[in-house]
Design an enzyme around this catalytic site. Sequence first.
Site, PDB file in Angstrom:
ATOM      1  N   ARG A 331      40.346  38.312  47.808  1.00  0.00           N
ATOM      2  CA  ARG A 331      40.598  39.148  46.634  1.00  0.00           C
ATOM      3  C   ARG A 331      41.805  38.628  45.848  1.00  0.00           C
ATOM      4  NH1 ARG A 331      39.036  44.024  44.103  1.00  0.00           N
ATOM      5  NH2 ARG A 331      37.345  44.267  45.597  1.00  0.00           N
ATOM      6  N   GLU A 740      43.093  51.740  42.714  1.00  0.00           N
ATOM      7  CA  GLU A 740      44.019  50.628  42.850  1.00  0.00           C
ATOM      8  C   GLU A 740      44.519  50.013  41.542  1.00  0.00           C
ATOM      9  OE1 GLU A 740      40.958  49.067  45.502  1.00  0.00           O
ATOM     10  OE2 GLU A 740      42.580  48.215  46.691  1.00  0.00           O
TER      11      GLU A 740
END
Length: 789
Positions: A331, A740
């Site tokens: 990620r 997030e």
Amino acid sequence: MSSLPSSSPDFSSTPEGVPARSPLHAPAPHESGLRHTSGEAIYVDDMPEPRGLLTGHLVTSPHAHARLLRVDATKARALPGVVAVLVAGDIPGHNQVGPVIQDEPLMAEGEVHFVGQTVALVLAEGASIARRAAALVEVEYEPLPALLSVKAAVEAGAFLSEPHVIRRGAPEDALAAAPVRLSGECMTGAQDHFYLETQVTLAVPGEDGSVHLWCSTQHPTEVQTLVAEVLGTGRHQVVVEVPRMGGGFGGKETQAAPFACLAALGARVTGRPVKVWLNRDEDMARTGKRHPFLGRYDAGFDETGRLLALKVELVSDGGWSTDLSRAILDRALFHLDNAYFVPALEFTGRVARTNLPSNTAFRGFGGPQGMFVMEEVLNHAAERLGLDPASVRERNYYRDTPNDLTPYGQAVVGNRLPRLHAELMASSDYARRRAEIEAFNASSRWTKRGIGFQPVKFGISFTTGFLNQAGALVSVFTDGSVQLNHGGTEMGQGLHTKMRAVCAHELGVLPERVRVMHTATDKVPNTSATAASSGSDLNGQAVKQACEVIRERLRPVAARLLKLESPGDMAAIAFSGGQVFHAARPLRTVRFAEVVHAAYLDRVSLSATGYYATPDITYDRSTGRGKPFHYYAFCAAVVELEVSGLTGEHRVRRVDVLQDVGTSLVPSIDRGQVEGGFIQGLGWLTSEEVLFDAKGRLVTHSPDTYKIPAVGDAPEDFRVHLLEHAPQDNTIHGSKAVGEPPFMLALGAVTALRQAIAAFGPPRTPVSLASPATPEAILRAVAAARAAS
Ligand code: MTE
Ligand code: MOS
């Protein structure tokens, strides 16, 4: 049969076509907000304790790396009130709790790999006896050399993964040809999750070797799986139930499991209920944190600030075991580009192995660390070229051209960055304020100000494809009330509030009539962690589907009660506000409860499961190409702050955020996520410093040495807005994930700090600022800037 409602329902529609009586898209308090603030919310440790409860207390390694020679529990076992002391050899199944890679023994065998690793489990009547007994367990070690930093691990060649490479074009040639060339190195800091509720599990043994756990975890299914492995039993013998969490932030995605397994092991061996709870110091010392990342970059720009080529090498500090480190590194690589198109590139990433607690998921899951490097590169370029950092960013945005693919080949469909940029620049009055700040800095000697503009693009979906699925179970009772189970867990983020709104909307009942039940593996099985911000995307669709099944079953019953004759009428039946009616004849209604009761008498099933799997996502790791994300979330912030050149302290004067949440499911919840995420990001970047000593012991293990943001650190003027008229295709009711992305907006504070620091030196002073930018780090950077004049 038909009855007039006491007040006629309002069927005027919102722009998205949802009847106004639906709880969807309307602000609402968190479903447990009152309980949270009054102290009535029941967390695992607040539950009534079962008869015969034992305390499980851990004996842990004081060494970062050592051979484990001998464990002698004779004296501990002799202490009155001690029921058992267990070591690795007492585990009936596998001594293994690695969630992805099998490299994590539950209890140490042969060697210990970090300070705090579990060596033995004491089971005793009450915490004080358990603690005393733990001190009596004699453990002999032979210390071994330890790796305590990324750099030390790289030098020793200690890694937990092979390199992952994403490449496009010929970056070497493009770099060589670039008019402006920059290179550098940066290091991001760790971060403790500091959830208010520390790790805890209560395990109660049942019949036939079964066990029921109440656990504070984001991933009940994984706890179930690992408990079954450790006990050497089938997963059907294990039930994991999550009442709620007092925060998770990623820290309970994998790392609740070892403590849950210890509680289950204790319950199995003693036949009595066992609770394992860590106090704050224990929790901070033994659990993993946000991965620190080392980033090295080589960048090529043109004179206007356009990025032409970029090579980046990332190395993360995985700690002693793999945990989720590989997915987190992926990620980070997928977010190195952030909002910007990079024509030629090579991004390489690898996980280093150190003798520290195993680092783990933390809000953003590597995304923040990847973006940190890119934003550092852009700040570096803006400073070198004497350009406004906001315009350098705008120059490099992805545009809606077919060529502007991400480094891994995904098109940035529905790119809202140009729109966010324009709207936020205007609403925050950026240009005027930047000019004012320059004037202020010219006349102020001891304090200087800075302003930073931060865009964020964040990919939504688990990058491990199969995890993108969810389930739900909806049970309607004959009084028309509803119990809702879904696979997601509630950690304060408001998922249950959103799921209740979706369920109430689909069934057309009032939200008060829907009770969201504890998350439990015997209600919705085989779930994914509540993570990757995708809790409401995935579970919302599953809830919707389950409700649709029930609604379809109720239609014929409602048609009969409403005396509707033509078959076409069936599809026109609407469910809203606790009433059921023909959409074109809304004054003739029948109560939802009446329909449900009649359906029961007709022997129609009133419960249903729902299931959802995200379509169209793929990624091929070997080629570094694919479409790992269902869509992108976008947001932007402007951060203004003031730095004291005398103390290195700073104050955040004003923050403007514009957040793209599509059509928000519950706007008040989303605002809370934006505010909390942003401030948690500020903590990571400016105040939270995780330090280990030369023996690998955590120095910052409690709030007196570890500084999370407090009320006084919140922006003095905080303006959060949700982007309007921005429905998203192919998501639950047009909404987008929010958990997030806002965390990374805090990177704007670094840009602002750099501007303020540079102002202490002559024009175009190069700034070198460590992360986190604590007062000490800022003071060092200010001193360097002053020295440049
Ligand atoms: N908000 C609160 N209050 N507490 C939390 O623990 N975790 C964050 C975010 N917001 C968290 C939170 C993290 S790391 C994630 S991945 C998402 O919430 C998970 O929930 P969601 O998928 O429902 O957004
Ligand atoms: Mo969040 S770090 O994906 O739990």
